[in-house]
Design an enzyme around this catalytic site. Sequence first.
Site, PDB file in Angstrom:
ATOM      1  N   GLY A  56       0.815  -1.219   0.000  1.00 22.31           N
ATOM      2  CA  GLY A  56       0.000   0.000   0.000  1.00 22.31           C
ATOM      3  C   GLY A  56       0.842   1.260   0.000  1.00 22.31           C
TER       4      GLY A  56
ATOM      5  N   ASP B 164      10.694  -7.255  -1.687  1.00 17.49           N
ATOM      6  CA  ASP B 164       9.409  -7.881  -1.345  1.00 17.49           C
ATOM      7  C   ASP B 164       9.534  -9.378  -1.597  1.00 17.49           C
ATOM      8  OD1 ASP B 164       6.638  -8.254  -0.726  1.00 17.49           O
ATOM      9  OD2 ASP B 164       6.256  -6.214  -1.412  1.00 17.49           O
TER      10      ASP B 164
ATOM     11  N   ASN C 215      -5.196  -7.365  -2.129  1.00 16.88           N
ATOM     12  CA  ASN C 215      -4.228  -6.257  -2.167  1.00 16.88           C
ATOM     13  C   ASN C 215      -4.708  -5.114  -3.068  1.00 16.88           C
ATOM     14  OD1 ASN C 215      -1.445  -8.593  -2.487  1.00 16.88           O
ATOM     15  ND2 ASN C 215      -2.452  -7.877  -0.638  1.00 16.88           N
ATOM     16  N   LEU C 216      -5.548  -5.469  -4.053  1.00 17.40           N
ATOM     17  CA  LEU C 216      -5.790  -4.540  -5.165  1.00 17.40           C
ATOM     18  C   LEU C 216      -6.592  -3.303  -4.761  1.00 17.40           C
ATOM     19  CD1 LEU C 216      -6.550  -7.167  -7.946  1.00 17.40           C
ATOM     20  CD2 LEU C 216      -4.361  -6.138  -7.342  1.00 17.40           C
TER      21      LEU C 216
ATOM     22  N   LYS D 115       5.173  -9.824  -6.379  1.00 17.41           N
ATOM     23  CA  LYS D 115       4.987  -8.366  -6.397  1.00 17.41           C
ATOM     24  C   LYS D 115       6.179  -7.663  -7.040  1.00 17.41           C
ATOM     25  CE  LYS D 115       1.817  -7.805  -2.564  1.00 17.41           C
ATOM     26  NZ  LYS D 115       1.591  -7.258  -1.210  1.00 17.41           N
TER      27      LYS D 115
ATOM     28  N   ASP E 226       4.533  -3.410   7.110  1.00 20.11           N
ATOM     29  CA  ASP E 226       3.254  -3.449   7.817  1.00 20.11           C
ATOM     30  C   ASP E 226       3.368  -4.185   9.146  1.00 20.11           C
ATOM     31  OD1 ASP E 226       3.732  -5.962   6.927  1.00 20.11           O
ATOM     32  OD2 ASP E 226       1.831  -6.231   5.881  1.00 20.11           O
ATOM     33  N   ASN E 227       4.589  -4.358   9.657  1.00 18.90           N
ATOM     34  CA  ASN E 227       4.702  -5.070  10.936  1.00 18.90           C
ATOM     35  C   ASN E 227       5.863  -4.509  11.760  1.00 18.90           C
ATOM     36  OD1 ASN E 227       7.233  -6.995  10.649  1.00 18.90           O
ATOM     37  ND2 ASN E 227       6.159  -7.037   8.695  1.00 18.90           N
TER      38      ASN E 227
ATOM     39  N   CYS F 272      -3.333  -4.480   9.463  1.00 19.90           N
ATOM     40  CA  CYS F 272      -4.334  -4.013   8.501  1.00 19.90           C
ATOM     41  C   CYS F 272      -5.219  -5.160   8.027  1.00 19.90           C
ATOM     42  CB  CYS F 272      -3.663  -3.345   7.306  1.00 19.90           C
ATOM     43  SG  CYS F 272      -3.052  -1.695   7.690  1.00 19.90           S
TER      44      CYS F 272
ATOM     45  N   CYS G   4      -9.420 -18.351  14.212  1.00 20.05           N
ATOM     46  CA  CYS G   4      -9.526 -16.953  13.779  1.00 20.05           C
ATOM     47  C   CYS G   4      -9.301 -16.962  12.279  1.00 20.05           C
ATOM     48  CB  CYS G   4      -8.532 -16.056  14.509  1.00 20.05           C
ATOM     49  SG  CYS G   4      -6.819 -16.339  14.063  1.00 20.05           S
TER      50      CYS G   4
END
Length: 386
Positions: A41, A62, A70-71, A86, A130-131, A193, A343
């Site tokens: 993102g 990546d 993702n899109l 990616k 993202d982490n 996210c 979960c």
Amino acid sequence: MQELTKEELTRYSRHLILPEVGIEGQRRLKSGRVLLIGTGGLGSPVALYLAAAGVGTLGIVDFDVVDETNLQRQILHGTRDILRPKIASARDRIEEINPHVNVESFETRLDSGNALKIFKDFDIIIDGTDNYATRYLVNDACVLLGKPNVYGSIFRFEGQASVFHSEVSHGVKGPCYRCLYPAPPPPGLVPTCSEGGVLGVLPGIIGCIQANEAIKLLLGDGETLAGRLLLFDSWKMKFRELKLRKDPHCPICGAHPVITELIDYEEFCGLKPHADEEPIESITAAELKQLLDTAPESVRIVDIREPHEIAMGMLPRSRAVPFGQVVRRKNEFTPGITHVFVCKIGVRSALAIRALKDAGFTGRLVNLKDGTNAWAQEIDDSVAVY
Ligand code: ZN
């Protein structure tokens, strides 16, 4: 510094007529080497704008493949790229925007073993992770190598951006990420996210701010976010700013650093079981299906997801107990029966089991490996993958 070709003079003409950029500045951009950690993102708008702006070399790191989910925000990748690495779709898109850009791709998961080697030949590192584990790793590697770290992070409707460890006056570096956040939050406390959601436009806005800061760093001019944390709320459309101070006791950039090499970031972020903790028992979707077919009374399924996720479909015979209520409601679990916790992907359910064990529950607790997504893919497609 590299010269500009005739074609480049035409392509970048709107930069060249800005006195703050000019031919000299554009040559700086062309000579610049910028590394993007992640092409998701945040990495998407960063890559698109830095490529268009004429940054000479873009490194991209990546290990992931493009997924349909993702899109909604990762605009480097398109529908036909689903299941492609990616790194491959990012390269295609960057070269389409600007063939003058040299793309260096690293199809790998960034870790303590490769970070310094990958970072060392770049001028600027852009954190699009993202982490927490990778965020601390990126910060520490930047400090150890003396490179600026253009930071951005997003969650739901809120984003942050700053420029860490960049020169604020001659020879003096500004604060780093650890000056702001010395330690990560406990694992599981802050949803990712993929668990908490994110407005698709938000990484576009924060990523564009990161691209903007990287360009000024390459130009060596303008005022960057060094020493400032920009906070953005897209729902209320408000920008705020916090002044950041360098922490003299910062464990990595302070006067007496205790971190002098890269560490184990999974462990630092509490993502590895402690040596004295017994491992959590797990079951696959296929094994659980068999158990439900042969001895349904022996097992109870506890779905710890949030109500909006439950609406995506549940496993048969399962009961919803949201993650935040598991410990408080431990008397509802019967010690003589096997409870299978589920979960979305099996991470939060494992944390719930750990929390219940820590709270003194002694019955048999089993984790559904890869969560309801595995169940949906392998057993029952009336449950949604998300
Ligand atoms: Zn620091």
